[in-house]
Design an enzyme around this catalytic site. Structure first.
Site, PDB file in Angstrom:
ATOM      1  N   LYS A 237     -43.299 -16.845 -19.134  1.00  0.00           N
ATOM      2  CA  LYS A 237     -44.049 -16.235 -18.031  1.00  0.00           C
ATOM      3  C   LYS A 237     -45.246 -17.078 -17.608  1.00  0.00           C
ATOM      4  CE  LYS A 237     -42.166 -11.640 -18.318  1.00  0.00           C
ATOM      5  NZ  LYS A 237     -42.285 -10.253 -18.755  1.00  0.00           N
TER       6      LYS A 237
ATOM      7  N   ARG B  27     -38.383  -9.740 -26.150  1.00  0.00           N
ATOM      8  CA  ARG B  27     -37.380 -10.063 -25.123  1.00  0.00           C
ATOM      9  C   ARG B  27     -37.571 -11.530 -24.745  1.00  0.00           C
ATOM     10  NH1 ARG B  27     -37.105 -10.246 -19.607  1.00  0.00           N
ATOM     11  NH2 ARG B  27     -35.163  -9.574 -18.646  1.00  0.00           N
TER      12      ARG B  27
HETATM   13  C1  8Y7 Z   1     -39.492  -7.861 -18.630  1.00  0.00           C
HETATM   14  C2  8Y7 Z   1     -38.347  -7.081 -18.393  1.00  0.00           C
HETATM   15  C3  8Y7 Z   1     -38.400  -8.764 -17.001  1.00  0.00           C
HETATM   16  C4  8Y7 Z   1     -40.380  -7.447 -19.666  1.00  0.00           C
HETATM   17  C5  8Y7 Z   1     -38.871  -5.597 -20.059  1.00  0.00           C
HETATM   18  C6  8Y7 Z   1     -38.845 -12.117 -16.712  1.00  0.00           C
HETATM   19  C7  8Y7 Z   1     -36.457  -7.160 -16.765  1.00  0.00           C
HETATM   20  C8  8Y7 Z   1     -39.068 -11.117 -15.683  1.00  0.00           C
HETATM   21  N1  8Y7 Z   1     -39.495  -8.923 -17.763  1.00  0.00           N
HETATM   22  N2  8Y7 Z   1     -38.032  -5.963 -19.087  1.00  0.00           N
HETATM   23  N3  8Y7 Z   1     -37.685  -7.660 -17.357  1.00  0.00           N
HETATM   24  N4  8Y7 Z   1     -40.012  -6.309 -20.350  1.00  0.00           N
HETATM   25  N5  8Y7 Z   1     -38.610  -4.496 -20.794  1.00  0.00           N
HETATM   26  O1  8Y7 Z   1     -39.612 -13.130 -16.645  1.00  0.00           O
HETATM   27  O2  8Y7 Z   1     -41.423  -8.034 -19.943  1.00  0.00           O
HETATM   28  O3  8Y7 Z   1     -37.968 -12.020 -17.562  1.00  0.00           O
HETATM   29  S1  8Y7 Z   1     -37.885  -9.792 -15.686  1.00  0.00           S
END
Ligand code: 8Y7
Length: 286
Positions: free
Chosen positions: A232, A266
């Site tokens: 990020k 994640r």
């Molecule tokens: C997150 C996410 C994304 C996060 C959860 C990316 C779908 C952006 N970020 N879901 N999703 N937490 N739970 O950079 O931080 O992956 S999308």
């Protein structure tokens, strides 16, 4: 010696459709994007095949959960209809569900949630925390699936224009508490719910760092925490690195969030994260 509060969810099992996920071990959720901008080859069949291969690769690297999404949340990304989103993810979900690990659908659309739950998906990962009309009822009536409720200020298209908080940690905690209570009241048992501060979703660099530094304040919510720092832009702001060079910053941030009590991370870079967590565990740090 001061006694530290036990991280929320440290001794807990996350109940999902087909798997009871033991969170005594920190879990790595591998990211699988099925969007035209995430794969070079345009055709839908080629895109699905590449995403399935990516699922297999992430499992080989040690991922415990696969998170599959068909719509980009990137500011400025084109919006996608529920039918188009489902067409993208359906073949990938089916293949992933045969791989023996919990599978999560990354969507905020109730139509996509319902179809994913109908084919046996384990977890709904919703960046809108089940606030879209119909989303809460879809998850509640299913009766078994796990759910991740994430905080976001504003909507993806405009959320980074002027994020504003009096106290970001307070506001995120209050939002997550409110959603947890509403979702529980609708009939979703507490052990199906995990919470996520939503790094980068309507937050400046300072907001994201406050959420990391003070992440332990979210333990009072008494639900396991899932956190996503992977690649990020705040990591770019700290290190000056472009997105293609954020592996080490991402692993460091994942470890920091685990140190502060996250039970699920994640990530894009599963192998490196799994290795780092193995050393962290061997050192007795988690
Ligand atoms: C997150 C996410 C994304 C996060 C959860 C990316 C779908 C952006 N970020 N879901 N999703 N937490 N739970 O950079 O931080 O992956 S999308």
């Amino acid at each position: 010696m001061t006694l530290q509060a036990l991280p929320a969810g440290a001794t807990r099992v996350w109940q999902t459709t087909g798997h009871a996920i033991d969170l005594q071990q920190v879990r790595v959720m591998g990211i699988v994007n099925v969007t035209p901008d995430s794969f070079s080859d345009g055709g839908q069949h080629a895109q699905a095949a590449a995403a399935v291969a990516h699922c297999e690769a992430l499992l080989k690297e040690g991922a415990h959960i696969l998170d599959i999404g068909g719509e980009s949340t990137r500011p400025g990304a084109p919006s996608v209809s529920a039918d188009e989103e489902w067409a993208r993810v359906a073949p990938v979900l089916s293949a992933a569900l045969s791989m023996g690990v919990p599978v999560s659908i990354d969507t905020w659309k109730p139509e996509v949630m319902q179809r994913a739950l109908d084919v046996g998906v384990d977890i709904v990962n919703d960046v809108r925390a089940l606030q879209a009309p119909g989303a809460l009822a879809t998850v509640a009536t299913h009766g078994r699936c796990g759910v991740c409720l994430m905080h976001m200020q504003g909507m993806p298209a405009t959320m980074q224009v002027a994020p504003n908080y009096a106290d970001v940690v307070d506001e995120v905690a209050n939002f997550l508490r409110g959603r947890r209570d509403v979702v529980e009241a609708a009939g979703v048992a507490r052990d199906r719910i995990v919470l996520d501060p939503g790094i980068g979703f309507g937050k400046t660099v300072d907001h994201n760092l406050a959420l990391l530094q003070q992440q332990a304040r979210l333990h009072e919510l008494d639900c396991p925490l899932l956190v996503g720092w992977s690649r990020k832009s705040t990591l770019g702001a700290i290190t000056g690195r472009p997105v293609s060079e954020r592996l080490v910053p991402s692993v460091a941030a994942a470890l920091a969030s685990v140190h502060r009590g996250a039970r699920i991370v994640r990530v894009h870079d599963v192998a490196a994260t799994v290795d780092a967590l193995a050393v962290w565990r061997a050192a007795g740090l988690v």
